[in-house]
Design a protein around this motif. Structure first.
Motif, short mmCIF file in Angstrom:
data_model
loop_
_atom_site.label_atom_id
_atom_site.label_comp_id
_atom_site.label_asym_id
_atom_site.label_seq_id
_atom_site.Cartn_x
_atom_site.Cartn_y
_atom_site.Cartn_z
N TYR A 119 41.16 7.99 61.21
CA TYR A 119 40.67 8.60 59.98
C TYR A 119 41.83 9.03 59.10
O TYR A 119 41.78 8.91 57.87
CB TYR A 119 39.78 9.81 60.28
CG TYR A 119 39.37 10.57 59.04
CD1 TYR A 119 38.26 10.17 58.30
CD2 TYR A 119 40.11 11.66 58.57
CE1 TYR A 119 37.90 10.85 57.14
CE2 TYR A 119 39.75 12.34 57.42
CZ TYR A 119 38.64 11.93 56.71
OH TYR A 119 38.28 12.59 55.56
N ILE A 120 42.88 9.55 59.71
CA ILE A 120 44.00 10.08 58.94
C ILE A 120 44.63 9.00 58.07
O ILE A 120 44.94 9.23 56.88
CB ILE A 120 45.05 10.68 59.90
CG1 ILE A 120 44.52 11.96 60.54
CG2 ILE A 120 46.36 10.96 59.17
CD1 ILE A 120 45.40 12.50 61.65
N LEU A 121 44.85 7.82 58.61
CA LEU A 121 45.57 6.76 57.89
C LEU A 121 44.90 6.39 56.56
O LEU A 121 45.57 6.33 55.53
CB LEU A 121 45.72 5.54 58.79
CG LEU A 121 46.60 4.41 58.26
CD1 LEU A 121 48.03 4.90 58.03
CD2 LEU A 121 46.60 3.23 59.24
N PRO A 122 43.57 6.15 56.52
CA PRO A 122 42.96 5.74 55.24
C PRO A 122 42.53 6.89 54.34
O PRO A 122 42.06 6.62 53.21
CB PRO A 122 41.74 4.94 55.69
CG PRO A 122 41.33 5.58 56.96
CD PRO A 122 42.61 6.02 57.63
N CYS A 123 42.63 8.15 54.78
CA CYS A 123 42.09 9.23 53.95
C CYS A 123 43.07 9.68 52.87
O CYS A 123 42.79 10.65 52.16
CB CYS A 123 41.66 10.42 54.82
SG CYS A 123 42.98 11.51 55.34
N PHE A 124 44.20 9.01 52.73
CA PHE A 124 45.17 9.33 51.68
C PHE A 124 45.10 8.30 50.57
O PHE A 124 44.66 7.15 50.78
CB PHE A 124 46.58 9.36 52.28
CG PHE A 124 46.87 10.61 53.06
CD1 PHE A 124 47.39 11.73 52.45
CD2 PHE A 124 46.58 10.67 54.42
CE1 PHE A 124 47.64 12.89 53.16
CE2 PHE A 124 46.83 11.81 55.14
CZ PHE A 124 47.36 12.94 54.51
N PRO A 125 45.52 8.68 49.37
CA PRO A 125 45.55 7.72 48.26
C PRO A 125 46.44 6.53 48.62
O PRO A 125 47.33 6.65 49.49
CB PRO A 125 46.13 8.55 47.11
CG PRO A 125 45.86 9.97 47.48
CD PRO A 125 45.95 10.02 48.95
N PRO A 126 46.20 5.38 47.99
CA PRO A 126 45.28 5.20 46.87
C PRO A 126 43.82 5.06 47.32
O PRO A 126 43.56 4.54 48.41
CB PRO A 126 45.77 3.89 46.25
CG PRO A 126 46.32 3.13 47.39
CD PRO A 126 46.97 4.14 48.28
N TYR A 127 42.91 5.55 46.46
CA TYR A 127 41.48 5.37 46.70
C TYR A 127 41.14 3.93 46.36
O TYR A 127 41.13 3.53 45.20
CB TYR A 127 40.68 6.34 45.83
CG TYR A 127 39.20 6.14 45.91
CD1 TYR A 127 38.51 6.33 47.10
CD2 TYR A 127 38.47 5.76 44.78
CE1 TYR A 127 37.15 6.14 47.17
CE2 TYR A 127 37.10 5.59 44.84
CZ TYR A 127 36.44 5.77 46.04
OH TYR A 127 35.08 5.58 46.10
#
Length: 702
Positions: A119-127
């Motif tokens: 979860y951590i890896l994709p929860c940061f920008p860019p959206y």
């Protein structure tokens, strides 16, 4: 020994090969840069950050089974990265859930850290929801390759199954019973028992959850693991009872021949249990033992105990409790084999045998959904730290902010002291690695060089953690991250500077959360949980005697004590995983005193007629209150942080001599109560020794 003979190196080699192969395929063959990081970090998350128990085949099957959960986490992270607040809220909810479901068993505990990273890896920008298919494809590629590598590439040796450890303990227990039976039958067995007891005790103690790595504990919510855990606890108590009988040398005991036959039957049953656990025999049953118990009770009924001193009845009472506990051991083994008894027994010791798997899972989650559960505390602490770190990274627009959260996964421990001890090597290692990374980036090397060097550095970094310590792994993993991003996007030496800043921020957040959220870790909760267990055991003593003496209806003392025991054992397991310079309390002996109260009460209520001792209700109630007060005093001392208090001499109670067959039931109760006093005193003396030393009454005492 070659390097591949070291388990940590084999595991590092598998993860490195899978991660680099997936990364290179996505980046250079498929030309999909959005897919490449998920192929690499998916392998790192489930291969390096996760600990999956079992054989290579079982680990491979587990990886495939959790793939849909990985898809859900990557999808949630991608969609919630729309805003910092949404991502932080998702981090808190999912961070808590992923950690808390670990109460369901060691497989889930081992996967928790790796699943958090998904979860951590994709929860940061860019959206970028449009890149979700590539992200899921990268994760799928990593998991499939990792599952295949578990089977094909230097597979680890399957650890000794818990069943075999239990079989060894039960086999030695059978040999102890057989030696006792020989001794009571007039044959040489005492010296053999003296030689067997230390080994049997060690084998039984080795089954304690605190003595096992988490991945080997039978700790899942299902019936099988619950039954195996119950069988192990019963085996430990049986070894203690065998030690009591070793010390009790009474050639004039009433029904000695019947006791020897009962011990012989118990030896045969436990030997059959051991053979089944080893996979070398049929499933045991209780028919022979049930017949031996019936014969023993008939022998007692044929012998009038009136006027006999209590010592003449003591050995028989001990033998009877041993037989009843052996029957429980067989019953637990049958449940572990998948048998579901036809007749429910309410909320007794084996209540779980009559429940479906979904209910058992819900029950496990519900009983730990309390601030007094170390599982709840750990999950809430980690979720809060990750959510705060995600919000900080977003508010301050930290480049590569996921490093902040990854640092928390690395350094946050169960206690503030453990967290502080992990900070120094983590920060120093990161700084050292960043200096080297900055120097390499200043050279302006071609990305092909990074692609060539990456596997070597990753292999060394993944192996360095278990072998050399956290500082080395942080330094080398900093280089790994640098070489990965140098192949995906243009970077300069400031990437190393960002890495140091993110690690320092993550370490600071982890330290602050650790200081404010249950900073004492397992030690603080164990003190409270053990005190609650001792306090809950006192009503068990009072209630059991009330049921036996006047036929009172059970008021829920046993279920309450069982719940308290679960929290106490979980706290003790966490306590054992931490470093403590010394303890004023023998926690293992303390918990044993509570378990003996619960298990003994269950056996007495199940096997003895209730409500038939009204003529001596006053004496029995006084004896029960005396022992219950010892448990209450122990609970109070534990709450204050004091050592276990001394156990005062028992209150002399006149021993009745005109109740006929009811004297046997009184003897059973007396043996249990005196054994509880010995447990609280931390002694392994024969039952009744403490009483004899303290009072030496002419007519005995209950």
């Amino acid at each position: 020994m070659t390097w591949l003979g070291v388990p940590a190196v084999r595991r590092a080699a598998r993860v490195t090969l899978v991660a680099c192969l997936g990364f290179y395929l996505c980046r250079y063959v498929f030309g999909l840069p959005a897919m490449a990081p998920y192929a690499l970090f998916g392998a790192v998350a489930l291969g390096a950050l996760s600990t999956i128990p079992g054989s290579p085949r079982q680990r491979s099957a587990t990886l495939i089974a959790v793939l849909p959960v990985g898809w859900a986490l990557v999808t949630a992270g991608t969609l919630l990265s729309v805003s910092d607040w949404a991502a932080a809220a998702g981090m808190f909810v999912l961070g808590f859930a992923v950690s808390f479901v670990g109460v369901g068993g060691p497989r889930l505990v081992g996967l928790a850290a790796g699943m958090q990273l998904l979860y951590i890896l994709p929860c940061f920008p860019p959206y970028d929801p449009g890149s979700l298919p590539q992200r899921l494809a990268g994760l799928t590629l990593a998991v499939v390759l990792l599952a295949a590598a578990e089977l094909l590439l230097w597979p680890d040796r399957t650890p000794e199954p818990y069943r075999e450890r239990l079989a060894k303990a039960v086999s030695l227990l059978a040999a102890c019973f057989d030696a006792l039976a020989d001794d009571w039958s007039g044959r040489e067995g005492r010296s053999r028992l003296a030689a067997l007891l230390p080994e049997a005790t060690e084998a039984a103690e080795a089954l304690r959850p605190s003595r096992l790595p988490p991945e080997l504990r039978p700790a899942s919510a299902g019936r099988r693991d619950r039954a195996l855990s119950s069988a192990a606890g019963t085996a430990r108590l049986l070894v203690g009872r065998a030690a009591d009988l070793y010390f009790l040398e009474d050639r004039e005991a009433v029904t000695l021949p019947a006791s020897a036959r009962l011990l012989r039957a118990a030896a045969g049953c436990t030997d059959t249990v051991a053979a089944w656990l080893y996979g070398k025999g049929p499933l045991p049953d209780t028919d022979r033992l049930r017949a031996a118990l019936t014969e023993f009770r008939a022998a007692r009924a044929a012998t009038d105990p009136s006027g006999l001193p209590p010592e003449r009845l003591e050995l028989g009472a001990l033998a009877l409790s041993l037989g009843e506990w052996t029957k429980s051991l067989v019953f637990a083994t049958r449940i572990a084999a998948g048998e579901r008894p036809r007749t429910p027994v309410g909320e007794g010791m084996f209540w779980y045998a009559y429940r479906g798997t979904p209910y058992l899972w819900w029950h496990r989650l519900r009983e730990n959904l309390t601030p007094r559960s170390v599982a709840f505390q750990g999950a809430l602490r980690l979720a809060a730290a990750l959510a705060v770190a995600r919000l900080v990274a977003g508010v301050f627009d930290l480049s590569h902010g996921f490093w902040v959260l990854l640092t928390i996964l690395t350094v946050l421990r169960a206690s503030a002291a453990e967290t502080r001890s992990a900070l120094k090597p983590a920060v120093i290692g990161t700084i050292a690695g960043s200096v080297v990374a900055a120097g390499v980036l200043l050279l302006g090397l071609d990305p092909t060089v990074y692609a060539v060097v990456l596997p070597v550095v990753m292999l060394t970094g993944l192996a360095a953690g278990p072998l050399l310590g956290l500082g080395w792994s942080q330094a080398l993993f900093t280089l790994v991250i640098t070489f990965v991003f140098a192949q995906v996007t243009p970077v300069d030496w400031r990437l190393a500077e960002v890495r140091v800043l993110d690690v320092v921020i993550g370490a600071a957040v982890g330290l602050l959360i650790g200081l404010f959220a249950w900073p004492r870790g397992g030690a603080g909760e164990l003190q409270r949980a053990a005190a609650n267990f001792m306090a809950a055991s006192a009503p068990v003593v009072r209630e059991t005697v009330a049921v036996m003496a006047r036929g009172a209806q059970p008021a829920g003392a046993l279920p309450s004590a069982r719940r308290a025991s679960l929290l106490a054992e979980a706290s003790y397991a966490l306590y054992q995983s931490e470093r403590h310079p010394g303890a004023k309390v023998d926690w293992q002996a303390t918990l044993l005193a509570g378990h003996h109260a619960v298990r003994g009460a269950e056996a007495l209520i199940r096997s003895c007629p209730a409500g038939g001792l009204l003529p001596c209700e006053t004496q029995l109630t006084a004896a029960a209150e005396d022992v219950a007060a010892c448990y209450t005093r122990a609970a109070a001392a534990l709450r204050r942080g004091d050592p276990m208090p001394d156990v005062p001499p028992p209150v002399p109670v006149p021993w009745p001599n005109d109740l006929g067959q009811d004297l046997y039931i009184i003897a059973d109760l007396r043996v249990w109560l005196l054994a509880l006093r010995d447990d609280l005193a931390g002694r392994r003396e024969p039952v009744g020794t403490a009483e004899a030393k303290a009072t030496q009454p002419a007519d005995g005492a209950v």
